[in-house]
Enzyme design. Structure first.
Site, PDB file in Angstrom:
ATOM      1  N   ASP A 112       0.813  -1.220   0.000  1.00  0.00           N
ATOM      2  CA  ASP A 112       0.000   0.000   0.000  1.00  0.00           C
ATOM      3  C   ASP A 112       0.849   1.275   0.000  1.00  0.00           C
ATOM      4  OD1 ASP A 112       0.960  -0.431   2.588  1.00  0.00           O
ATOM      5  OD2 ASP A 112      -1.008  -0.911   3.409  1.00  0.00           O
TER       6      ASP A 112
ATOM      7  N   ASP B 115      -7.388  -2.611  13.654  1.00  0.00           N
ATOM      8  CA  ASP B 115      -8.785  -2.946  13.330  1.00  0.00           C
ATOM      9  C   ASP B 115      -8.882  -4.217  12.482  1.00  0.00           C
ATOM     10  OD1 ASP B 115      -7.845  -2.076  10.887  1.00  0.00           O
ATOM     11  OD2 ASP B 115      -9.301  -0.437  10.653  1.00  0.00           O
TER      12      ASP B 115
ATOM     13  N   HIS C 227      -7.031  -4.957   9.782  1.00  0.00           N
ATOM     14  CA  HIS C 227      -6.771  -4.834   8.346  1.00  0.00           C
ATOM     15  C   HIS C 227      -5.477  -5.527   7.935  1.00  0.00           C
ATOM     16  CE1 HIS C 227      -4.734  -0.621   9.029  1.00  0.00           C
ATOM     17  NE2 HIS C 227      -3.788  -1.545   8.989  1.00  0.00           N
TER      18      HIS C 227
ATOM     19  N   GLU D 127      -9.661  -2.075   5.043  1.00  0.00           N
ATOM     20  CA  GLU D 127     -10.365  -1.765   6.278  1.00  0.00           C
ATOM     21  C   GLU D 127     -11.635  -2.603   6.393  1.00  0.00           C
ATOM     22  OE1 GLU D 127      -8.446  -0.345   8.097  1.00  0.00           O
ATOM     23  OE2 GLU D 127      -8.180   1.801   7.807  1.00  0.00           O
TER      24      GLU D 127
HETATM   25  C1  GLP Z   1      -0.197  -0.133   8.432  1.00  0.00           C
HETATM   26  C2  GLP Z   1      -0.020  -0.975   7.172  1.00  0.00           C
HETATM   27  C3  GLP Z   1      -0.318  -2.446   7.450  1.00  0.00           C
HETATM   28  C4  GLP Z   1       0.387  -2.893   8.715  1.00  0.00           C
HETATM   29  C5  GLP Z   1      -0.064  -2.066   9.876  1.00  0.00           C
HETATM   30  C6  GLP Z   1       0.535  -2.519  11.197  1.00  0.00           C
HETATM   31  O1  GLP Z   1      -1.509   0.211   8.673  1.00  0.00           O
HETATM   32  N1  GLP Z   1      -0.858  -0.533   6.110  1.00  0.00           N
HETATM   33  O2  GLP Z   1       0.122  -3.202   6.340  1.00  0.00           O
HETATM   34  O3  GLP Z   1       0.120  -4.251   8.956  1.00  0.00           O
HETATM   35  O4  GLP Z   1       0.338  -0.736   9.591  1.00  0.00           O
HETATM   36  O5  GLP Z   1       1.368  -1.549  11.727  1.00  0.00           O
HETATM   37  P1  GLP Z   1       2.301  -1.722  12.981  1.00  0.00           P
HETATM   38  O6  GLP Z   1       3.301  -2.776  12.630  1.00  0.00           O
HETATM   39  O7  GLP Z   1       2.926  -0.375  13.129  1.00  0.00           O
HETATM   40  O8  GLP Z   1       1.436  -2.110  14.096  1.00  0.00           O
END
Ligand code: GLP
Length: 262
Positions: free
Chosen positions: A67, A136, A138, A143
């Site tokens: 993304d 959440d 995802h 989402e």
């Molecule tokens: C973002 C990314 C996700 C990732 C998530 C988790 O939202 N789009 O791909 O899994 O962060 O983040 P963290 O590792 O900071 O908890």
């Protein structure tokens, strides 16, 4: 699905990096799907170390990130392109022309989604997709209520994601409210899925994703349908899993995992 519980975050990270490195060793022109977020920083540090110290060779690899924020140019230090260059691409011998993220500045959003899907297809598909999980539930930025057959497209982010990620911005209000993301359907086409989840804050959502019902309310639950999916977690993230003993039993007894036992 296999769930591998490691005692510490460091062990979970090391195992994740090791699996990726072994795959690249077997197939040098590996197509690797990458994720961003705090969890992955240590994985990229370990892969960079393996490149430096163990000659892990990325020269023929191609990468596709899940993304990118809409409206952030690559040089913005909160863009995922910047994150990837900083944490991984600048530290290994990958040809940057073989590293792909959606273009957050694309004017035609529909065309950008199609273009990204085409690039993945032309590369022969993704061999292994690395995934984290959002608070959440995802994967990528899919989402809640994202279609489980969705493809790469623009998505509005939820308040939960905004709360999770905006502290990473110097000015939290600068966080875009939309992003391009591979769809759940795109992710599911990867030949293998490797999810890494660490820390107590993810325990509840991880249990929902792995042991709860398959639902678009928790898009990570879609990985239950994938034929080749490994989830690596530390003890803290595993806290709410009901079948912990069963997962440990599999790890102890499955020949494939013997070489990883510590
Ligand atoms: C973002 C990314 C996700 C990732 C998530 C988790 O939202 N789009 O791909 O899994 O962060 O983040 P963290 O590792 O900071 O908890």
């Amino acid at each position: 699905m296999e769930v591998i519980i490691q005692k510490t975050t460091e062990q979970a990270v090391e195992l994740t990096a090791k699996i990726i490195a072994e795959n690249i060793g077997i197939k040098p022109d590996f197509v690797l799907g990458l994720a961003t977020g705090r969890t992955m920083e240590a994985v990229y540090a370990e892969l960079s170390r393996m490149h430096r110290e163990d000659n892990l060779d990325f020269s023929l690899c191609k990468t596709f990130n899940l993304d990118e924020y809409i409206g952030l140019p690559p040089e913005d230090k909160n863009s995922y392109r910047y994150y990837m260059n900083y944490h991984l691409f600048n530290r290994i011998n990958i040809d940057k022309r073989n590293t792909h993220l959606p273009n957050g500045m694309a004017e035609d959003e529909i065309a950008e989604g199609k273009h990204y899907e085409d690039l993945i297809k032309r590369a022969g598909g993704i061999d292994l997709q690395l995934l984290g999980i959002g608070s959440d539930g995802h994967i990528g930025f899919n989402e809640p209520i994202s279609a489980l057959f969705s493809r790469t497209r623009a998505k509005s982010l939820t308040p939960a994601t905004y709360a999770q990620n905006s502290p990473l911005f110097d000015n939290p209000e600068d966080m875009p409210k939309r992003a391009f993301t591979m769809g759940v359907g795109t992710i599911m086409e990867a030949r293998r899925i490797l999810m890494l989840v660490t820390g107590a804050s993810k325990a509840e959502i991880l249990a929902k994703a792995i042991e709860g019902p398959l639902t678009s309310m928790v898009t990570a639950s879609a990985i239950q349908l994938h034929a080749s999916c490994t989830v690596i977690v530390d003890e803290a993230a595993a806290a709410d899993l009901k079948e912990k003993d069963y997962y440990r039993w599999i790890f102890e007894n499955e020949p494939e995992w013997q070489k990883y036992r510590q």
